[in-house]
Scaffold this active site. Structure first.
Site, PDB file in Angstrom:
ATOM      1  N   SER A 418       9.685  20.054 105.715  1.00 49.39           N
ATOM      2  CA  SER A 418       8.305  20.144 105.247  1.00 49.39           C
ATOM      3  C   SER A 418       7.330  20.220 106.425  1.00 49.39           C
ATOM      4  CB  SER A 418       7.990  18.914 104.391  1.00 49.39           C
ATOM      5  OG  SER A 418       6.802  19.090 103.674  1.00 49.39           O
ATOM      6  N   PRO A 419       6.164  20.852 106.226  1.00 48.63           N
ATOM      7  CA  PRO A 419       5.142  20.826 107.284  1.00 48.63           C
ATOM      8  C   PRO A 419       4.718  19.395 107.593  1.00 48.63           C
ATOM      9  CG  PRO A 419       4.569  22.396 105.546  1.00 48.63           C
ATOM     10  CD  PRO A 419       5.726  21.601 105.040  1.00 48.63           C
ATOM     11  N   CYS A 421       2.259  17.365 110.459  1.00 48.38           N
ATOM     12  CA  CYS A 421       1.375  17.407 111.621  1.00 48.38           C
ATOM     13  C   CYS A 421       1.881  16.450 112.702  1.00 48.38           C
ATOM     14  CB  CYS A 421      -0.046  17.045 111.219  1.00 48.38           C
ATOM     15  SG  CYS A 421      -0.868  18.334 110.268  1.00 48.38           S
ATOM     16  N   GLN A 495       2.566  27.628 108.517  1.00 46.42           N
ATOM     17  CA  GLN A 495       1.550  27.228 107.551  1.00 46.42           C
ATOM     18  C   GLN A 495       0.185  27.362 108.215  1.00 46.42           C
ATOM     19  OE1 GLN A 495       0.461  23.037 106.491  1.00 46.42           O
ATOM     20  NE2 GLN A 495       1.460  23.531 104.540  1.00 46.42           N
ATOM     21  N   TYR A 577      -8.216  20.155 102.337  1.00 37.10           N
ATOM     22  CA  TYR A 577      -8.708  20.988 103.423  1.00 37.10           C
ATOM     23  C   TYR A 577      -9.587  22.101 102.840  1.00 37.10           C
ATOM     24  CZ  TYR A 577      -5.338  18.224 105.993  1.00 37.10           C
ATOM     25  OH  TYR A 577      -4.657  17.169 106.538  1.00 37.10           O
ATOM     26  N   ARG A 625       0.540  26.546  99.451  1.00 34.61           N
ATOM     27  CA  ARG A 625       0.671  25.118  99.130  1.00 34.61           C
ATOM     28  C   ARG A 625      -0.539  24.685  98.320  1.00 34.61           C
ATOM     29  NH1 ARG A 625       2.634  19.681 102.327  1.00 34.61           N
ATOM     30  NH2 ARG A 625       4.611  20.571 101.656  1.00 34.61           N
ATOM     31  N   ARG A 719       9.646  12.958 105.803  1.00 28.38           N
ATOM     32  CA  ARG A 719      10.065  11.753 106.533  1.00 28.38           C
ATOM     33  C   ARG A 719      11.574  11.649 106.704  1.00 28.38           C
ATOM     34  NH1 ARG A 719       5.560   7.540 103.958  1.00 28.38           N
ATOM     35  NH2 ARG A 719       3.762   8.704 104.755  1.00 28.38           N
TER      36      ARG A 719
END
Length: 766
Positions: A418-419, A421, A495, A577, A625, A719
């Site tokens: 998964s993306p 950051c 992404q 966002y 997404r 995670r």
């Protein structure tokens, strides 16, 4: 009631299974107790037909009272199989270990056992005021329609959620040799039966449908006898000429019901304690009502006889049982919602439909089905792999290792990094950390890796450490990583995003984590001038000129992503966002053509996507997404999310990456394993689009169950991949799949891991 005083007398209102079993359990622990059961009905007056027991429930009874358990077990009708009849096909799965018993038979057994232990049973004894009963403790076991609870809803914190489907509890002399689900299509919609044998030559037959179908078929104008005759016609293929019957004589008019889910925030008021359906209910489709009542009774009997402080003991009873009840109610909610939204699954292949039904509550998982019926699960895996284009084989891979084709891209498996950051770039430029971070996960066998949120301009970043694609140096730095990932056999997507009103803050660690920048900050833009929080900068409402610049920034970043060699590009429209802020009414208060209706709120994000699609290769897939729920009142509706997903798909989107929340500080998600997967399920099966599920997915069982049930087409893990870059390789070793190809340098280690895990599985638990 003094907490230090020993309990000598207990009154129980209600002689259902829970009340009777509590009386038995109390007398077994303390024969000197004065236990009186008050029941307003006759001993032989009961509603319903059969009761279902799982092997686990029977084990609990055996541990508590072997004698009663043995009598109940002797009266059981056992079965292992579940049959699902849909569209002219029957799918059978075995190994489920259930048993049925007539409700009246069960009550008779419990009544006789209670009397033998000295319980005072008083039938046709209406209790006007339960609190006036002369006992140290009074237990309200007066069922679903509990007078005790309903007369004091504010005291017990009563919450009743009446579900939408209609159902009727019928019986028949047809003897089913498996637990049977029969689905029938009518001109007015689908109707189905839950049927099981509870004694030789007698079965429960529950008919269920939506209210629209119920009305369309005219059941709203029929009495119970007419309902039975109409249902006999609908389900004639399974009734073998036998009639349907109702024993709901105490109900006025039709015996059709809507199931009420009952939850109480407080189970006690002074000396009055709630038990079983009086305190909580769980939908009949998981057969848990009697189980919960029995387990409540066992634990409450322990609390009332342990000799310690009574207040503490009763508090411990409620605390312990509440956890178990919540687990069952969560599973029941999943099951209930599956039947309430069954229309979305009717297009599935009958085998996948049956798998979806069997795993609907999330209590039965992929590997659990393998233990129950290996042949059935192998058939599901074979069907899934061949449907995905894998060659036929007698040893099919688990769904997570089936390929997936998106336009010209074929993913070797369905596990996605998964993306995430990392906040470790230098002025948008990724470096060695990112190479090692993403490279390690490519070495670890994931089929697809996503970059972290990569921003299309310097003022599109969340923090100064965010990755970018707004200078040519960024493209070249990303190409180095892309080339390495491709060299390991994985695929990689970028992404692209704009932080909008959540930008210009510190990295999420250190003394000022997530606080607005005090130096080097930048102006924020958003659809409306609404700050993310009271502490954050108020963004400027975007003009049409701002929109043009942002769109062009996304187009430039998309061109550079192609030049860097990325396999897929994702447009980030989630988590509050910039583009997410357009989609949700929480942050879009515009009054022009970009605000108001969902169609208007979609306008600018769709414009950006279309411009990106125009410069991205035709055979290259694109994803979006979404935050499919804001987790707040007045936020996105489920219907909005389906409409948004469908609109992007029509614009050329190949995959909807279904996330949720993070659009408002007021959001209140209900966390749990796979907690966002139902959102993916809905979008996939209602909008008819390919989806990726994300959100507390961390076990191989989670991934395989989600995929095989058709709840998503890919599963993204964040995670778990931070903790274990080799998550996919470990999963292959656990499941015995040898089709995955670790790097040659790692193959010896992979082989050893596979051998060690196989030895552990053969040895069993220590």
């Amino acid at each position: 009631m003094s907490s230090g005083r020993a309990v000598e007398s207990i009154a129980i209102a209600g002689a259902g299974p829970g009340g009777l079993y509590l009386a038995i359990s109390l007398k077994l622990r303390n024969p000197a107790l004065d236990v009186v059961v008050h029941e307003r009905n006759r001993p032989d007056d009961t509603f319903g037909w059969g009761v279902v027991f799982s092997d686990q429930t029977l084990a609990n009874l055996k541990a508590n009272d072997p004698e009663t358990a043995a009598i109940i077990e002797a009266a059981f009708v056992h079965w292992d199989d579940i049959d699902v009849h849909i569209r002219g096909r029957t799918v059978r799965s075995g190994g489920h270990g259930f048993a049925g018993i007539g409700r009246q038979k069960l009550l008779t057994i419990l009544q006789e056992r209670a009397r033998s232990l000295g319980v005072d049973l008083r039938f046709q004894d209406e209790v006007a005021d339960i609190r006036a009963l002369p006992a140290d403790v009074v237990v309200a076991a007066d069922g679903l329609n509990s007078r005790t609870r309903n007369e004091a809803p504010e005291v017990f914190g009563v919450d009743i959620d009446v579900r939408t489907n209609k159902y009727i509890w019928l019986g028949t002399k047809q003897a089913f040799d498996a637990f049977t689900f029969a689905f029938v299509e009518t001109p007015c919609g689908w109707i189905w039966a839950h049927a099981y044998q509870f004694e030789p030559g007698a079965s429960t037959f529950i008919v269920e449908c939506t209210e629209a179908t119920w009305r369309g078929l005219g059941f709203d104008e029929m009495d119970t006898d007419q309902t039975c005759r109409a249902a006999e016609t609908l389900f004639a293929d399974w009734l073998g000429g036998h009639a349907l019957m109702s024993n709901a004589k105490h109900l006025r008019g039709s015996a059709w019901l809507n199931f009420p889910r009952v939850a109480c925030s407080n189970w006690r008021d002074g000396k009055v304690v709630l038990l079983g359906d009086a305190a909580h209910t769980a939908h009949f489709s998981i057969g848990s009502g009697t189980k919960l009542a029995f387990e409540d009774a066992i634990r409450l009997a322990e609390a009332l006889t342990d000799g310690g402080d009574l207040d503490n003991a009763l508090a411990a009873y409620e605390t312990e049982r509440r956890v178990e009840v919540l687990k069952l109610q969560s599973a029941a909610r999943n099951s209930t919602e599956w039947f309430e939204t069954v229309d979305r699954y009717l297009g599935l292949d009958p085998l996948q439909f049956a798998y979806s039904l069997l795993t609907r509550s999330q209590r039965v998982s992929h590997e659990n089905l393998r233990l129950r019926d290996r042949d059935f699960l192998t058939g599901v895996e074979r069907w899934f792999a061949e449907s995905a284009g894998a060659p036929p084989t007698d040893d099919p891979p688990a769904p997570m290792f089936a390929p997936l084709r998106l336009r010209g891209l074929t993913l070797p498996n369905r596990v996605v990094v998964s993306p995430m950051c990392m906040y470790s770039a230098e002025d948008g430029t990724v470096g060695d950390f990112h190479l090692v971070h993403l490279g390690a996960r490519a070495l670890g066998g994931a089929g697809l890796l996503f970059t972290e949120m990569t921003d299309v301009s310097a003022d599109a970043r969340i923090t100064p450490g965010c990755a970018g694609m707004y200078r040519s140096e960024h493209r070249d730095a990303w190409k180095r990583i892309v080339d390495f990932v491709h060299g390991q056999g994985s695929r990689i997507a970028i992404q692209l995003a704009h932080a909008g009103r959540k930008g210009s803050v510190e990295r999420p660690w250190g003394p000022r984590a997530d606080q607005p920048l005090t130096e080097g900050g930048w102006e924020l833009i958003a659809p409306s001038p609404i700050p993310w929080s009271d502490e954050d900068q108020t963004p400027r409402e975007m003009t049409r000129g701002d929109m043009d610049r942002v769109r062009d920034d996304f187009v430039r970043a998309t061109r550079w992503a192609d030049e860097a060699g990325f396999d897929m590009v994702e447009l980030h429209c989630a988590h509050g966002y910039l583009l997410s802020s357009f989609l949700t009414p929480v942050s879009n208060h515009r009054t022009d053509e970009y605000g108001g209706s969902v169609e208007n709120r979609l306008r600018f994000p769709l414009e950006v996507f279309a411009a990106m699609r125009a410069v991205w290769p035709d055979d290259g897939p694109m994803s979006v997404r979404l935050s499919a729920s804001d987790w707040v009142e007045e936020g996105l509706t489920p219907e909005d999310s389906v409409a948004i997903a469908r609109a992007f798909a029509e614009a050329g989107c190949d995959l909807i990456d279904v996330s949720a929340g993070q659009t408002s500080e007021d959001s209140r998600p209900v966390y749990g394993r796979m907690f966002q997967t139902p959102l993916s399920d809905r979008i996939r099966n209602e909008a008819g689009v390919v989806t990726m599920a994300v959100g507390n997915i961390y076990e191989t069982d989670h991934v395989n169950s989600i995929l095989a049930a058709g709840r998503a087409d890919l599963c993204a893990l964040a995670r778990p991949h931070l903790a274990d870059p080799n998550w996919s390789l470990r999963a292959a070793a656990e499941t015995g799949w040898r089709g995955i190809q670790p790097p040659v340098q790692y193959r010896a280690g992979f082989a050893q891991l596979a051998r060690n895990l196989e030895r552990q599985q053969q040895a069993g638990p220590v």
